[in-house]
Design an enzyme around this catalytic site. Structure first.
Site, PDB file in Angstrom:
ATOM      1  N   ASP A  44       0.847  -1.199   0.000  1.00  0.00           N
ATOM      2  CA  ASP A  44       0.000   0.000   0.000  1.00  0.00           C
ATOM      3  C   ASP A  44       0.880   1.246   0.000  1.00  0.00           C
ATOM      4  O   ASP A  44       1.513   1.565   0.997  1.00  0.00           O
ATOM      5  CB  ASP A  44      -0.883   0.005   1.259  1.00  0.00           C
ATOM      6  CG  ASP A  44      -1.818   1.199   1.286  1.00  0.00           C
ATOM      7  OD1 ASP A  44      -2.943   1.080   0.778  1.00  0.00           O
ATOM      8  OD2 ASP A  44      -1.417   2.274   1.791  1.00  0.00           O
ATOM      9  N   TYR A  49       3.424   9.623  -0.570  1.00  0.00           N
ATOM     10  CA  TYR A  49       4.475   8.994   0.252  1.00  0.00           C
ATOM     11  C   TYR A  49       5.859   9.150  -0.395  1.00  0.00           C
ATOM     12  O   TYR A  49       6.875   8.858   0.227  1.00  0.00           O
ATOM     13  CB  TYR A  49       4.196   7.499   0.493  1.00  0.00           C
ATOM     14  CG  TYR A  49       2.883   7.168   1.147  1.00  0.00           C
ATOM     15  CD1 TYR A  49       2.090   8.155   1.722  1.00  0.00           C
ATOM     16  CD2 TYR A  49       2.414   5.858   1.184  1.00  0.00           C
ATOM     17  CE1 TYR A  49       0.873   7.844   2.303  1.00  0.00           C
ATOM     18  CE2 TYR A  49       1.198   5.541   1.771  1.00  0.00           C
ATOM     19  CZ  TYR A  49       0.423   6.530   2.320  1.00  0.00           C
ATOM     20  OH  TYR A  49      -0.778   6.216   2.887  1.00  0.00           O
ATOM     21  N   LYS A  74      -2.568   5.836  -4.471  1.00  0.00           N
ATOM     22  CA  LYS A  74      -3.695   6.735  -4.170  1.00  0.00           C
ATOM     23  C   LYS A  74      -3.564   8.078  -4.898  1.00  0.00           C
ATOM     24  O   LYS A  74      -2.457   8.557  -5.149  1.00  0.00           O
ATOM     25  CB  LYS A  74      -3.763   6.999  -2.647  1.00  0.00           C
ATOM     26  CG  LYS A  74      -3.689   5.729  -1.824  1.00  0.00           C
ATOM     27  CD  LYS A  74      -3.940   5.942  -0.343  1.00  0.00           C
ATOM     28  CE  LYS A  74      -3.602   4.691   0.449  1.00  0.00           C
ATOM     29  NZ  LYS A  74      -2.189   4.568   0.800  1.00  0.00           N
ATOM     30  N   HIS A 107      -7.560   9.497  -2.011  1.00  0.00           N
ATOM     31  CA  HIS A 107      -6.902   9.485  -0.700  1.00  0.00           C
ATOM     32  C   HIS A 107      -7.751  10.121   0.421  1.00  0.00           C
ATOM     33  O   HIS A 107      -7.819   9.590   1.523  1.00  0.00           O
ATOM     34  CB  HIS A 107      -5.548  10.204  -0.821  1.00  0.00           C
ATOM     35  CG  HIS A 107      -4.521   9.700   0.138  1.00  0.00           C
ATOM     36  ND1 HIS A 107      -3.187   9.609  -0.179  1.00  0.00           N
ATOM     37  CD2 HIS A 107      -4.609   9.259   1.423  1.00  0.00           C
ATOM     38  CE1 HIS A 107      -2.515   9.127   0.859  1.00  0.00           C
ATOM     39  NE2 HIS A 107      -3.359   8.915   1.841  1.00  0.00           N
TER      40      HIS A 107
END
Ligand code: NDP
Length: 273
Positions: A44, A49, A74, A107
């Protein structure tokens, strides 16, 4: 590895590896490779990120066939506001060095755009860029509106969920609509005392397991997908070894009673990013 079936027939491994805050590329690469060697088949990540490249490289270098790995990324909020959904997934696919992802999630529910964004998510799904589409941090009222106004029912709602925030109402709602609940922060994100809570410790002792394993097992037994994050080999192994014990109905109730609606992340109606 146990898998669950999403509402469009796609299979998702019930345990995945979360990679938020794996900022150091070398550490992230090592952790992901180690997890894949252990048997993790679900990762994930998210555009925000900033580690999609490392995830893609670790998957490629592992030698495991792409179709054996369930990969989630996402759509970030800025890309929702600009309406550039196709562009955003194309950029993610490029960084991940893959033709498709298995799950693409919105998200956060950006107030002004979440309906129009979902229509664009439907398009990227129909174009084959992702095997399933879903949302994250959505409340039942967001989903109600989505279900009324759009065509495709989200496959997943990824929400903050650990024993102090059991999210019973959202989970019950999602299950009733065929939307699979998935827990982020399933260990309390290292920010609370959940792993040293005496009730959790007592239950862990009953099974000769750690409190982290009990927290993860609790969600799994409620039918909630989990994506714990760790960069440590011993913890990656520990978090993955939870199929060999079951919590009793009474232990499940004891953990349910720990709920205190304690969010560690922002409220979905009240985020400022
Ligand atoms: P987690 O609940 O997974 O907790 C991670 C923390 O717990 C880290 O500090 C980790 O430290 C520590 N830890 C991991 N395993 C153990 C263990 N066995 N015993 C003790 N401590 C342990 O929090 P996250 O916030 O990372 O959530 C998981 C994933 O969910 C994220 O990585 C991300 O993929 C996703 N997420 C999604 C969000 C969304 O809005 N959709 C928001 C936040 C997260 P260490 O690494 O040092 O071992």
């Amino acid at each position: 590895m146990e898998t669950l079936k999403l509402n469009n027939g796609v299979e998702i491994p019930s345990i995945g590896l979360g990679v938020w805050k794996m900022d150091d590329a070398t550490l992230a690469y090592k952790a992901i490779r180690f997890a894949l060697d252990l048997g993790y088949r679900h990762i994930d990540t998210a555009m925000i990120y900033k580690n999609e490249e490392v995830v893609g490289k670790a998957i490629k270098d592992s030698g495991i066939a792409r179709e054996e790995i369930f990969l989630t990324t996402k759509l970030w909020n800025d890309d929702q506001r600009s309406g550039k959904v196709t562009e955003a997934i194309n950029a993610s696919l490029k960084r991940l060095n893959t033709e498709y992802v298995d799950l693409y999630l919105v998200h956060w529910p950006v107030k002004e755009t979440y309906i129009s964004v979902w229509e664009k998510m439907e398009k990227v799904y129909q174009d084959g860029k992702t095997k399933a589409i879903g949302v994250s941090n959505y409340q039942p009222y967001h989903l109600d509106e989505l279900l009324q106004k759009t065509e495709i029912v989200p496959s997943v709602n990824q929400i903050e969920c650990y024993p102090y925030l059991s999210q019973e109402a959202v989970i019950t709602y999602c299950k009733g609509k065929g939307i699979h609940p998935e827990a982020w922060g399933p260990l309390g994100a290292g920010k609370t005392d959940i792993l040293t809570n005496p009730i959790m410790q007592g239950i862990a002792k009953n099974h000769n397991k750690s409190t982290a394993q009990v927290a993860l097992r609790w969600n799994l037994q409620r039918g909630v997908i989990i994506i714990p994050k760790s960069v440590h080999e011993n913890r990656l192994s520990e978090n993955f070894s939870i199929a060999d014990f079951s919590l009793t109905a009474e232990e499940m109730k004891q953990i349910n009673r720990l709920d205190k609606n304690m969010r560690l992340g922002p409220h979905p109606d009240n985020f400022d990013f």
